[in-house]
Design a protein around this motif. Structure first.
Motif, PDB file in Angstrom:
ATOM      1  N   SER A 273      32.881 -10.176 127.646  1.00  0.00           N
ATOM      2  CA  SER A 273      33.210  -9.468 126.402  1.00  0.00           C
ATOM      3  C   SER A 273      33.661  -8.029 126.638  1.00  0.00           C
ATOM      4  CB  SER A 273      31.988  -9.453 125.463  1.00  0.00           C
ATOM      5  OG  SER A 273      30.915  -8.719 126.033  1.00  0.00           O
ATOM      6  N   ARG A 274      33.594  -7.573 127.881  1.00  0.00           N
ATOM      7  CA  ARG A 274      34.026  -6.225 128.217  1.00  0.00           C
ATOM      8  C   ARG A 274      35.326  -6.311 129.001  1.00  0.00           C
ATOM      9  NH1 ARG A 274      30.138  -6.164 125.391  1.00  0.00           N
ATOM     10  NH2 ARG A 274      28.570  -4.524 125.220  1.00  0.00           N
ATOM     11  N   GLY A 275      36.390  -5.865 128.384  1.00  0.00           N
ATOM     12  CA  GLY A 275      37.703  -6.023 128.995  1.00  0.00           C
ATOM     13  C   GLY A 275      37.809  -5.387 130.358  1.00  0.00           C
ATOM     14  N   TYR A 276      37.227  -4.190 130.530  1.00  0.00           N
ATOM     15  CA  TYR A 276      37.369  -3.488 131.805  1.00  0.00           C
ATOM     16  C   TYR A 276      36.640  -4.211 132.924  1.00  0.00           C
ATOM     17  CZ  TYR A 276      32.645  -1.458 131.357  1.00  0.00           C
ATOM     18  OH  TYR A 276      31.300  -1.280 131.254  1.00  0.00           O
ATOM     19  N   LEU A 277      35.492  -4.846 132.629  1.00  0.00           N
ATOM     20  CA  LEU A 277      34.781  -5.615 133.645  1.00  0.00           C
ATOM     21  C   LEU A 277      35.475  -6.944 133.917  1.00  0.00           C
ATOM     22  CD1 LEU A 277      31.007  -5.087 132.787  1.00  0.00           C
ATOM     23  CD2 LEU A 277      32.235  -4.255 134.786  1.00  0.00           C
ATOM     24  N   PHE A 278      35.946  -7.586 132.867  1.00  0.00           N
ATOM     25  CA  PHE A 278      36.610  -8.875 133.036  1.00  0.00           C
ATOM     26  C   PHE A 278      37.880  -8.724 133.862  1.00  0.00           C
ATOM     27  CE2 PHE A 278      39.440 -12.310 131.475  1.00  0.00           C
ATOM     28  CZ  PHE A 278      38.682 -13.389 131.893  1.00  0.00           C
ATOM     29  N   ARG A 279      38.639  -7.665 133.592  1.00  0.00           N
ATOM     30  CA  ARG A 279      39.852  -7.423 134.378  1.00  0.00           C
ATOM     31  C   ARG A 279      39.509  -7.126 135.837  1.00  0.00           C
ATOM     32  NH1 ARG A 279      41.257  -4.809 129.542  1.00  0.00           N
ATOM     33  NH2 ARG A 279      40.653  -2.758 130.346  1.00  0.00           N
ATOM     34  N   ARG A 280      38.433  -6.380 136.049  1.00  0.00           N
ATOM     35  CA  ARG A 280      38.011  -6.099 137.423  1.00  0.00           C
ATOM     36  C   ARG A 280      37.630  -7.388 138.138  1.00  0.00           C
ATOM     37  NH1 ARG A 280      32.914  -2.259 138.223  1.00  0.00           N
ATOM     38  NH2 ARG A 280      33.974  -1.281 136.441  1.00  0.00           N
ATOM     39  N   MET A 281      36.909  -8.255 137.439  1.00  0.00           N
ATOM     40  CA  MET A 281      36.519  -9.534 138.036  1.00  0.00           C
ATOM     41  C   MET A 281      37.740 -10.365 138.409  1.00  0.00           C
ATOM     42  SD  MET A 281      36.201 -13.023 137.298  1.00  0.00           S
ATOM     43  CE  MET A 281      36.105 -13.116 135.521  1.00  0.00           C
ATOM     44  N   LEU A 282      38.740 -10.420 137.523  1.00  0.00           N
ATOM     45  CA  LEU A 282      39.951 -11.167 137.835  1.00  0.00           C
ATOM     46  C   LEU A 282      40.659 -10.574 139.062  1.00  0.00           C
ATOM     47  CD1 LEU A 282      41.479 -11.804 134.287  1.00  0.00           C
ATOM     48  CD2 LEU A 282      40.234 -13.421 135.726  1.00  0.00           C
ATOM     49  N   MET A 486      30.626   2.421 140.889  1.00  0.00           N
ATOM     50  CA  MET A 486      31.824   1.584 140.898  1.00  0.00           C
ATOM     51  C   MET A 486      32.539   1.568 139.548  1.00  0.00           C
ATOM     52  SD  MET A 486      32.576   0.474 143.855  1.00  0.00           S
ATOM     53  CE  MET A 486      31.772   0.532 145.466  1.00  0.00           C
ATOM     54  N   ASP A 487      31.791   1.702 138.459  1.00  0.00           N
ATOM     55  CA  ASP A 487      32.453   1.770 137.152  1.00  0.00           C
ATOM     56  C   ASP A 487      33.417   2.952 137.097  1.00  0.00           C
ATOM     57  OD1 ASP A 487      31.349  -0.457 136.076  1.00  0.00           O
ATOM     58  OD2 ASP A 487      29.896   0.564 134.813  1.00  0.00           O
ATOM     59  N   ARG A 488      32.956   4.094 137.569  1.00  0.00           N
ATOM     60  CA  ARG A 488      33.783   5.295 137.564  1.00  0.00           C
ATOM     61  C   ARG A 488      35.048   5.076 138.401  1.00  0.00           C
ATOM     62  NH1 ARG A 488      31.500  11.232 139.208  1.00  0.00           N
ATOM     63  NH2 ARG A 488      29.697  10.340 138.151  1.00  0.00           N
ATOM     64  N   LEU A 489      34.895   4.414 139.541  1.00  0.00           N
ATOM     65  CA  LEU A 489      36.029   4.180 140.429  1.00  0.00           C
ATOM     66  C   LEU A 489      37.075   3.278 139.774  1.00  0.00           C
ATOM     67  CD1 LEU A 489      37.193   4.460 143.385  1.00  0.00           C
ATOM     68  CD2 LEU A 489      36.060   2.273 143.839  1.00  0.00           C
ATOM     69  N   PHE A 490      36.638   2.154 139.230  1.00  0.00           N
ATOM     70  CA  PHE A 490      37.578   1.179 138.702  1.00  0.00           C
ATOM     71  C   PHE A 490      38.158   1.578 137.348  1.00  0.00           C
ATOM     72  CE2 PHE A 490      35.935  -1.464 142.048  1.00  0.00           C
ATOM     73  CZ  PHE A 490      36.962  -2.348 142.326  1.00  0.00           C
ATOM     74  N   LEU A 491      37.527   2.528 136.657  1.00  0.00           N
ATOM     75  CA  LEU A 491      38.085   2.999 135.389  1.00  0.00           C
ATOM     76  C   LEU A 491      39.121   4.106 135.582  1.00  0.00           C
ATOM     77  CD1 LEU A 491      34.888   3.010 133.166  1.00  0.00           C
ATOM     78  CD2 LEU A 491      36.882   1.536 132.925  1.00  0.00           C
ATOM     79  N   ASP A 492      39.266   4.578 136.817  1.00  0.00           N
ATOM     80  CA  ASP A 492      40.308   5.575 137.082  1.00  0.00           C
ATOM     81  C   ASP A 492      41.686   4.951 136.823  1.00  0.00           C
ATOM     82  OD1 ASP A 492      42.330   7.087 138.862  1.00  0.00           O
ATOM     83  OD2 ASP A 492      40.554   8.355 138.988  1.00  0.00           O
TER      84      ASP A 492
END
Length: 544
Positions: A273-282, A486-492
């Motif tokens: 349900s969290r787009g930023y996590l789902f995209r990271r997983m993909l 890691m959240d901070r890194l991948f949200l850059d």
């Protein structure tokens, strides 16, 4: 531990100790089993003794399913490991995986010409269940107990175990083909050897593996977590390094509970349900599609076919050439683990590997298309064939020092603890799904993609080229970044340069915390609850 370290903060030398090493050694049997299967099975079914017992035509028509049913079992096992890891922890999940694998390996030994392939099919599916679950849990466990400065190298040792298993598998078959007469025993011995690392895996877990402190804290067993962390780090509970590590874990667990909520399905709902996590997983799970798209499992499982397509003839000659392939891959993987992964980084390695692998595959495919080695009447290799062998070994080197283990490292460290169990499960499942696809499709690809199968090499080369922009534009460098950041890194918004900005920000923040005028850190009690010592951080983004 003898590893060169790039530390994110001052680290006591005691942290690099034999307790972490013994835990790693105990879990190393898991990748050894995976590597052994990838090497021994394809070469075992190519033995004359195996074909004589089951019928050459029968072996040829069943080979794709005999190979790939293991991957189907592993795919199911990697998914079943998720509830096991959540409810029972990493330690007992690994033990169950080892026992299931050993059962499956034993069932395979019942196969003979009279019973047919049924015991092999059943045993490989059951063994696959165990190894699929272990492939989920092992990198997860290692990433959770490893000191940050050598986390990549220790997770990378998972891949070293894989290569050692593969090396043993290649040479076991060469040895039995050279030293034993063509008989039932000749092909059965490589099957039976699986029981050795399987048994060691099961025996070592109760004695040498401590439960993950991160999992224990997430289950409310904080005192036990601190005790295990003291054991793993060889530090007293009030040592500043250990205090900060416990503090970081507490903060992460508390924020995970706040962001995700309790229960088995909460992290699954949160991830999807969290787009930023789902995209990271993909993005990270997609690395396994690209990894298998290099052609590695076509070569692992069908190496005799691969070398015959280049012009290597004769059963023992083909097995010997395959064994050298295993040697090159193992040596290169050691270089990857000890010299490259935590120093050159993840993304640079992947892009360098893609460039080298694609060029090598194009050259091999071009030789087969132009030189047509499948039509030659002599057993010796011409100069073009020798060059093709060289470039196949060069491909192996590029692959082993880059793509071989790096996707596992990235997936093990890229997610917050709130969803890491789920994402590691999906990463392992992605690996086995694409592994199955390549293992099942390779025989058909060689039949239908050009004379001599040259189109197979061109296909893998083109697929590998596509991975370069994928990595550059979508995957940030995770080297030296703590798991909690890691959240901070991948949200850059700029993945290709995010690592430098995040590490610079962390250095500034740690310098502020080290200010002697800041008394808050001195009041920390390592045995206090997370609620008593801090409030959940507010820098977690719900969606972007």
């Amino acid at each position: 531990m003898g590893l060169k370290k790039v530390e994110d903060r001052p680290t006591p030398s005691a942290v690099y100790n034999l307790c972490v090493a013994s835990s790693l050694a105990s879990t190393a049997a898991c990748p050894i089993l995976i590597g052994y299967d990838s090497a021994f099975f394809g070469t075992s079914v190519a033995l004359t003794s195996f074909k004589n017992e089951f019928g050459a035509d029968n072996v040829a028509s069943n080979s794709a399913w005999l190979v790939s049913c293991y991957q189907l079992g592993a795919l199911a096992g990697s998914l079943l490991a998720l509830p096991c890891a959540f409810y029972f922890g990493r330690r007992w999940g690994l033990l169950a995986s080892a026992l299931v694998f050993t059962l499956g390996a034993g069932i395979m030994l019942a196969a003979d010409g009279e019973r047919g392939f049924a015991p092999i099919y059943a045993g490989r599916v059951i063994a696959g269940l165990g190894i699929g679950a272990a492939s989920n849990l092992t990198p997860l466990y290692i990433s959770e107990i490893a000191p940050p400065a050598i986390r990549g190298q220790l997770v990378g040792m998972y891949e070293i175990g894989w290569q050692i298993g593969g090396l043993i598998g290649f040479w076991i078959n060469y040895g039995v083909s050279e030293q034993l007469a063509v008989s039932h025993k000749q092909w059965l011995i490589p099957f039976a050897v699986q029981l050795i690392p399987g048994g060691l895996f099961a025996i070592g877990i109760p004695f040498f593996i401590k439960e993950s402190p991160r999992w224990l804290i997430s289950r409310g067993r904080r005192d036990e977590a601190i005790k295990n962390l003291c054991y793993l780090r060889k530090l007293e509970y009030n040592d500043p390094y250990l205090v900060q590590e416990v503090n970081d874990i507490d903060l992460q667990v508390e924020n995970d509970r706040t962001a995700v909520g309790p229960g088995f399905f909460a992290p699954i709902r949160h991830l999807f349900s969290r787009g930023y996590l789902f995209r990271r997983m993909l993005t990270t799970a997609g690395l396994f599609c690209l990894q298998n798209g290099t052609g590695i499992n076509a070569i692992n499982y069908y190496s005799p076919t691969i070398f015959r397509s280049i012009g290597v003839t004769g059963g023992n000659t083909s097995l010997f050439t395959t064994g050298l392939f295993g040697v090159v891959k193992t040596v290169a993987s050691l270089i990857w683990a000890f010299l490259l992964i935590d120093h050159l980084g993840r993304t640079k390695l992947l892009m360098i590997g893609s460039a080298g692998c694609s060029v090598s595959m194009f050259i091999v495919g071009g030789y087969i298309a132009i030189g047509k080695p499948q039509n030659k009447t002599t057993s010796s290799l011409d100069s073009g064939g020798v060059a093709a062998i060289f470039f196949l070994y060069l491909w192996t080197t590029f692959y082993a020092i880059t793509w071989n283990g790096t996707p596992w490292v990235v997936n093990a460290e890229a997610f917050p603890g709130s969803v890491r169990q789920v994402t590691q499960c999906l990463a392992a499942s992605s690996n086995w799904l694409w592994n199955f696809a390549i293992a099942r499709a390779t025989p058909t690809m060689f039949e239908q993609m050009g004379a001599g199968g040259y189109g197979v090499y061109i296909f893998f080369a083109c697929f590998t080229v596509m991975s370069i922009p994928y990595v550059f534009f979508l995957l940030p460098e995770t080297k030296n970044v703590p798991l909690e950041e890691m959240d901070r890194l991948f949200l850059d918004p700029h993945p290709w340069s995010a690592n430098k900005r995040v590490l610079a920000a962390l250095r500034r923040e740690r310098a502020d915390r080290a200010d002697p005028n800041n008394k808050e850190e001195l009041l920390f009690d390592p045995h206090a609850s997370a609620q008593q010592k801090t409030q959940p951080r507010q820098d977690f983004v719900e969606d972007v």
